[in-house]
Structure formats: structure tokens, C-alpha cells
Design a protein around this motif. Structure first.
Motif, mmCIF file in Angstrom:
data_model
loop_
_atom_site.group_PDB
_atom_site.id
_atom_site.type_symbol
_atom_site.label_atom_id
_atom_site.label_comp_id
_atom_site.label_asym_id
_atom_site.label_seq_id
_atom_site.Cartn_x
_atom_site.Cartn_y
_atom_site.Cartn_z
ATOM 1 N N GLN A 234 44.066 29.430 34.621
ATOM 2 C CA GLN A 234 43.360 30.263 35.592
ATOM 3 C C GLN A 234 44.145 30.381 36.885
ATOM 4 O O GLN A 234 44.216 31.459 37.488
ATOM 5 C CB GLN A 234 41.972 29.698 35.855
ATOM 6 N N LYS A 235 44.703 29.300 37.370
ATOM 7 C CA LYS A 235 45.466 29.338 38.623
ATOM 8 C C LYS A 235 46.614 30.335 38.520
ATOM 9 O O LYS A 235 46.833 31.150 39.432
ATOM 10 C CB LYS A 235 46.011 27.951 38.964
ATOM 11 N N HIS A 236 47.329 30.301 37.411
ATOM 12 C CA HIS A 236 48.487 31.173 37.244
ATOM 13 C C HIS A 236 48.078 32.643 37.318
ATOM 14 O O HIS A 236 48.683 33.437 38.064
ATOM 15 C CB HIS A 236 49.167 30.870 35.913
ATOM 16 N N LEU A 237 47.044 33.022 36.553
ATOM 17 C CA LEU A 237 46.633 34.419 36.536
ATOM 18 C C LEU A 237 45.945 34.809 37.841
ATOM 19 O O LEU A 237 46.129 35.934 38.333
ATOM 20 C CB LEU A 237 45.715 34.686 35.346
ATOM 21 N N ALA A 238 45.149 33.915 38.426
ATOM 22 C CA ALA A 238 44.483 34.233 39.690
ATOM 23 C C ALA A 238 45.510 34.546 40.772
ATOM 24 O O ALA A 238 45.341 35.510 41.545
ATOM 25 C CB ALA A 238 43.590 33.076 40.117
ATOM 26 N N GLU A 239 46.555 33.768 40.852
ATOM 27 C CA GLU A 239 47.585 34.018 41.866
ATOM 28 C C GLU A 239 48.269 35.366 41.630
ATOM 29 O O GLU A 239 48.580 36.082 42.593
ATOM 30 C CB GLU A 239 48.601 32.884 41.873
ATOM 31 N N GLN A 240 48.494 35.715 40.365
ATOM 32 C CA GLN A 240 49.083 37.022 40.081
ATOM 33 C C GLN A 240 48.156 38.150 40.516
ATOM 34 O O GLN A 240 48.598 39.138 41.133
ATOM 35 C CB GLN A 240 49.368 37.147 38.581
ATOM 36 N N ARG A 241 46.865 38.010 40.220
ATOM 37 C CA ARG A 241 45.899 39.053 40.575
ATOM 38 C C ARG A 241 45.743 39.175 42.091
ATOM 39 O O ARG A 241 45.617 40.280 42.624
ATOM 40 C CB ARG A 241 44.545 38.754 39.915
ATOM 41 N N ILE A 242 45.755 38.051 42.784
ATOM 42 C CA ILE A 242 45.636 38.057 44.243
ATOM 43 C C ILE A 242 46.864 38.719 44.864
ATOM 44 O O ILE A 242 46.751 39.525 45.808
ATOM 45 C CB ILE A 242 45.452 36.616 44.762
ATOM 46 N N ALA A 243 48.041 38.418 44.329
ATOM 47 C CA ALA A 243 49.275 39.038 44.842
ATOM 48 C C ALA A 243 49.258 40.546 44.603
ATOM 49 O O ALA A 243 49.643 41.331 45.488
ATOM 50 C CB ALA A 243 50.488 38.391 44.186
ATOM 51 N N ARG A 244 48.814 40.975 43.403
ATOM 52 C CA ARG A 244 48.760 42.410 43.111
ATOM 53 C C ARG A 244 47.787 43.131 44.042
ATOM 54 O O ARG A 244 47.964 44.312 44.344
ATOM 55 C CB ARG A 244 48.362 42.644 41.655
ATOM 56 N N ALA A 245 46.755 42.416 44.474
ATOM 57 C CA ALA A 245 45.786 43.004 45.407
ATOM 58 C C ALA A 245 46.310 43.025 46.840
ATOM 59 O O ALA A 245 45.631 43.544 47.738
ATOM 60 C CB ALA A 245 44.467 42.226 45.342
ATOM 61 N N GLY A 246 47.494 42.448 47.065
ATOM 62 C CA GLY A 246 48.074 42.426 48.403
ATOM 63 C C GLY A 246 47.408 41.442 49.343
ATOM 64 O O GLY A 246 47.431 41.636 50.568
ATOM 65 N N LEU A 247 46.845 40.362 48.783
ATOM 66 C CA LEU A 247 46.052 39.426 49.594
ATOM 67 C C LEU A 247 46.599 37.998 49.547
ATOM 68 O O LEU A 247 45.900 37.057 49.911
ATOM 69 C CB LEU A 247 44.599 39.432 49.114
ATOM 70 N N ALA A 248 47.843 37.831 49.124
ATOM 71 C CA ALA A 248 48.402 36.487 49.017
ATOM 72 C C ALA A 248 48.462 35.766 50.357
ATOM 73 O O ALA A 248 48.436 34.535 50.410
ATOM 74 C CB ALA A 248 49.805 36.550 48.398
ATOM 75 N N ASP A 249 48.522 36.517 51.448
ATOM 76 C CA ASP A 249 48.570 35.887 52.770
ATOM 77 C C ASP A 249 47.203 35.410 53.231
ATOM 78 O O ASP A 249 47.102 34.662 54.214
ATOM 79 C CB ASP A 249 49.145 36.858 53.798
ATOM 80 N N ARG A 250 46.134 35.807 52.531
ATOM 81 C CA ARG A 250 44.771 35.437 52.945
ATOM 82 C C ARG A 250 44.110 34.441 51.991
ATOM 83 O O ARG A 250 43.059 33.898 52.314
ATOM 84 C CB ARG A 250 43.885 36.683 53.052
ATOM 85 N N VAL A 251 44.713 34.213 50.806
ATOM 86 C CA VAL A 251 44.090 33.363 49.793
ATOM 87 C C VAL A 251 45.084 32.304 49.329
ATOM 88 O O VAL A 251 46.213 32.620 48.948
ATOM 89 C CB VAL A 251 43.621 34.184 48.578
ATOM 90 N N GLN A 252 44.636 31.056 49.342
ATOM 91 C CA GLN A 252 45.428 29.944 48.834
ATOM 92 C C GLN A 252 44.698 29.361 47.630
ATOM 93 O O GLN A 252 43.542 28.950 47.725
ATOM 94 C CB GLN A 252 45.606 28.866 49.907
ATOM 95 N N VAL A 253 45.368 29.325 46.464
ATOM 96 C CA VAL A 253 44.803 28.765 45.239
ATOM 97 C C VAL A 253 45.406 27.386 45.025
ATOM 98 O O VAL A 253 46.633 27.244 44.916
ATOM 99 C CB VAL A 253 45.094 29.658 44.011
#
Length: 417
Positions: A234-253
Motif C-alpha cells: 500500500q505504501k508503494h502505490l499510495a506514494e505513486q498516486r500522491i505524486a501523480r496528484a502533485g501533492l507529494a510536498d503536502r503528504v508524508q507516507v
């Protein structure tokens, strides 16, 4: 039969070789099988179902339009019930000992009468005949990781085949007049975020990442999100989905157990994660919410609930769901939540809504999608026994919510200043 299914090449997405220890060789006890047959006949004699056995024998009180259960191999079926009814009934479906063209409709009357399917004089024997949960499935930090791995790390592709595009694996909340699953899942997420008063500038802790849908939704509100999971897949895919949404700077998994959470947050949310905590750790779970929440902060919680008397009667039992789906799992009741919160925290429950019928609809969507997409699931290596296992699992849960035996709650909590 206490062993669980195993696979070769456990982490591979293709080429799985599945093994089901003991499943196709039910233990034999003529006396227990005979007793199980009598109890089963007693249980179905007034249910609105039709049970068909080879040779033309019919059981049940259902009419022509009632759901039908066809017992294909009665010898094996009753041997499984005699060995352990809580596990054997589902295993019999997995093995093909019985079948139904609509297992959810068939199981709904059983779920509605769960408390008295077994005659009360025989219920006192539960402590001697029910299997107990294995010690290695206790939800210690290490045990919880192993338990979660057995379900959530099966394959991201498997879950993508039947969930909506948000990859949300919990009850949706349907708006009146709508049956769109994706819209209902976003409505559910918004409901939880609203209970926790998540808005721009909120520092939010999420316990149980899933595949990132809630974290993405919260970040789009302007929140800063820390989300915890103990599933590597889940962590691996969640991080990919968050990055694709352009929100990696706002979400830490973080790959971290809830007990290892630290920091101070304006809000905490957790959606259908508490079912994996286990009764021994309920106080610790709610104390963690209390510990990391700032004074005046709010909690949004979604939890599956069962009747309190059934919780007390079955909380130490080992069931088919434990063996094959959620090892270490334990549903709560509303009194159990209220009592634990009151005794162990400074939190107060402020709001509550029930989504039980919505969960039945959600599960129906999932089961339909799972069966429709079975060819692509099978292509990744899952076998026909796994298909019957998951069809029974989704039908069994749908029946629980259709009958009202199970409920799912959204709870809002506040921490006193």
C-alpha cells in the motif's frame, strides 16, 4: 484444520502456486457430522431459504422465490460443520461442497438469525468446541504487520480490479438517488474529514493509509498530512498516486504502526482500521489518538460495529474470517467504543452517523466487479479456490449489513481544551 493457505513465490504478481492445506480432505467424525446435520436442519427449518440435497431432499421454509442453497456433497459438507462450524461452512463453499446463484441473498436470513441459529442449550458448549485465536495472530507490533501482510499485500492489482478508481476499501456513503460508487466513496471521505474539521492549514494524522485516497482529498483541502501504514504494498502505490496528484510536498507516507506515532496534530482520522487492532489493544489505540491530538483537536473515525451481546459471546472465537481474510481482526460494538473512550482518554464523542445499508451496497458493487473482472484477476495467478473464497467473503459481509446484524459508523470526537 487450522493451517492457512500458502503460496510459492509469495511476492510475485504472476506464477503463483496456491496450496490449501487440508481443505480438500475434511476431517472425518461420523458422530460430529451427524450432530452437525441435526443442528443445521434445526437452523434452517424456519428460515426463508430453500436447501436442496442430492436425491430430492428439501429443507428450509422458503417459497419459490426464496434463495436456494444446493448442497452438492452432503458428506463432506456435514463433516466440515461437525469439525468446526464457524470455519467449515465457508470452507465448504470454497471446496464446492455447496453453491448458490446468489450467496449474499442466501446468507442474509442466516445473518439476521445469527444469535439463535444454534439452540440455546447447545450454545453453552461453545467454549469446548470453538477454536481459539492463535497466539501468533495477536496484534503486537510484529504480529500486526504479519496479519496485515496476509491480506493487504496480496496484490495491488487484485484490489484495483474491484475497487473504484479512488482505490477506497471501506464503506461508501451514497447520496439519495445515486448509485455511483466513486462519487459515494468521495462523499464518505469528505464526511470523515468534516467530522475532524480538516481544512486549509490543518496538520492531519491519518492512521491507516489505504492507497492514499483520503490523504489526497485532505491535501486538496489545503491540509498537511502525515499518514501511517504497515503495508509495504500500500505504501508503494499510495506514494505513486500522491505524486501523480502533485501533492507529494503536502503528504508524508510512513511505514509505521499506530503505536509508534509521535508528534502533535490538529486532527486525526482513521477509516476502518480499528477492526485490525484487537480487543487487547483498544485502550492503546484510543490513547494514541488522545496522545497525539492537540487540545481542542478533533477526530474522524469510521468503524464497523456488531451487537454488544454478540461481541461478548464471540470475542475469543476463531472464525473463517480470521483464518482466511483478516487474521487478528475483531469488530467492536458501540458500547465497547463508548466505554473505552470514556475510561482511557480525554476525548468525547460528539457526532455519530450510521452507514450500514450503504456498506451492503458497497459490497454488492465490489462483488459484481470482482466476478466480472475475474479473468484478469486469474491471469495474475489466483486460482478458482481463491475466487470462491473471495466470493463467499464479499457475500458473507454483504449479508451481515443487509440483515442489520452489522453496522458501520462514522464518529466525530473532540479533545477537551
Amino acid at each position: 484444520m487450522t493451517t492457512s493457505p500458502t503460496r510459492q513465490a509469495d511476492t510475485a504478481l504472476t506464477g503463483r502456486a496456491w496450496h490449501w492445506p487440508g481443505l480438500h480432505e475434511p476431517r472425518h467424525s461420523a458422530a460430529r457430522a451427524a450432530a452437525a446435520r441435526l443442528v443445521f436442519q434445526h437452523a434452517v427449518r424456519t428460515l426463508p431459504v430453500r436447501v436442496a440435497l442430492p436425491g430430492g431432499e428439501r429443507l428450509g421454509a422458503g417459497g419459490p422465490d426464496s434463495p436456494v442453497m444446493r448442497i452438492v456433497r452432503p458428506g463432506a459438507f456435514f463433516r466440515r460443520l461437525g469439525a468446526d462450524a464457524k470455519i467449515g461452512f465457508g470452507e465448504a463453499y470454497m471446496a464446492g461442497d455447496w453453491t448458490s446463484n446468489d450467496p449474499a441473498a442466501l446468507l442474509t436470513p442466516f445473518a439476521a438469525r445469527m444469535a439463535d441459529l444454534v439452540p440455546r442449550p447447545l450454545q453453552v458448549l461453545r467454549r469446548w468446541v470453538d477454536a481459539r485465536q492463535p497466539a501468533h495472530e495477536r496484534n503486537t507490533v510484529e504480529g500486526a504487520r504479519a496479519n496485515i501482510h496476509r491480506h493487504y499485500d496480496l496484490s495491488n492489482d487484485l484490489f484495483a480490479a474491484f475497487l473504484d478508481e479512488s482505490m477506497t476499501y471501506s464503506s461508501a456513503w451514497f447520496a439519495p438517488g445515486s448509485d455511483d460508487l466513486h462519487t459515494a466513496q468521495l462523499r464518505k471521505i469528505d464526511g470523515v474529514l468534516d467530522l475532524a474539521d480538516v481544512r486549509a492549514g490543518t496538520h492531519l494524522l491519518e492512521i491507516g493509509t489505504g492507497w492514499g485516497a483520503l490523504a489526497i482529498r485532505a491535501a486538496r483541502r489545503g491540509a498537511r498530512v502525515t499518514t501511517l501504514t504497515i503495508s509495504a504494498e500500500q505504501k508503494h502505490l499510495a506514494e505513486q498516486r500522491i505524486a501523480r496528484a502533485g501533492l507529494a510536498d503536502r503528504v508524508q507516507v510512513l511505514l509505521r504502526d499506530y503505536r509508534e506515532a509521535h508528534g502533535s496534530y490538529d486532527a486525526v482520522v482513521s477509516v476502518e482500521m480499528i477492526e485490525a487492532v484487537g480487543a487487547d489493544y483498544w485502550p492503546t489505540y484510543f490513547q494514541t489518538l488522545d496522545r497525539v491530538l492537540k487540545p481542542g483537536g478533533r477526530v474522524g473515525l469510521q468503524a464497523i460495529a456488531m451487537p454488544h451481546d454478540r461481541l461478548l459471546a464471540t470475542r475469543r472465537s476463531y472464525t473463517w474470517i480470521h483464518k482466511y481474510i483478516f487474521p487478528g481482526g475483531q469488530l467492536l460494538s458501540v458500547p465497547a467504543i463508548q466505554d473505552t473512550v470514556r475510561r482511557h482518554t480525554a476525548l468525547a464523542i460528539t457526532e455519530q452517523r450510521s452507514l450500514g445499508p450503504d456498506y451492503a451496497r458497497t459490497l454488492h458493487h465490489w462483488r459484481t466487479r470482482f466476478l466480472d473482472n475475474w479473468p484478469q484477476i486469474a491471469a495474475t495467478g489466483f486460482d478458482d479456490t481463491f475466487r470462491r473464497l473471495w466470493e463467499f467473503y464479499l457475500s458473507y459481509c454483504e449479508a451481515g449489513f443487509r440483515s442489520g446484524y452489522l453496522d458501520v459508523l462514522q464518529l466525530g470526537m473532540a479533545k477537551h481544551r
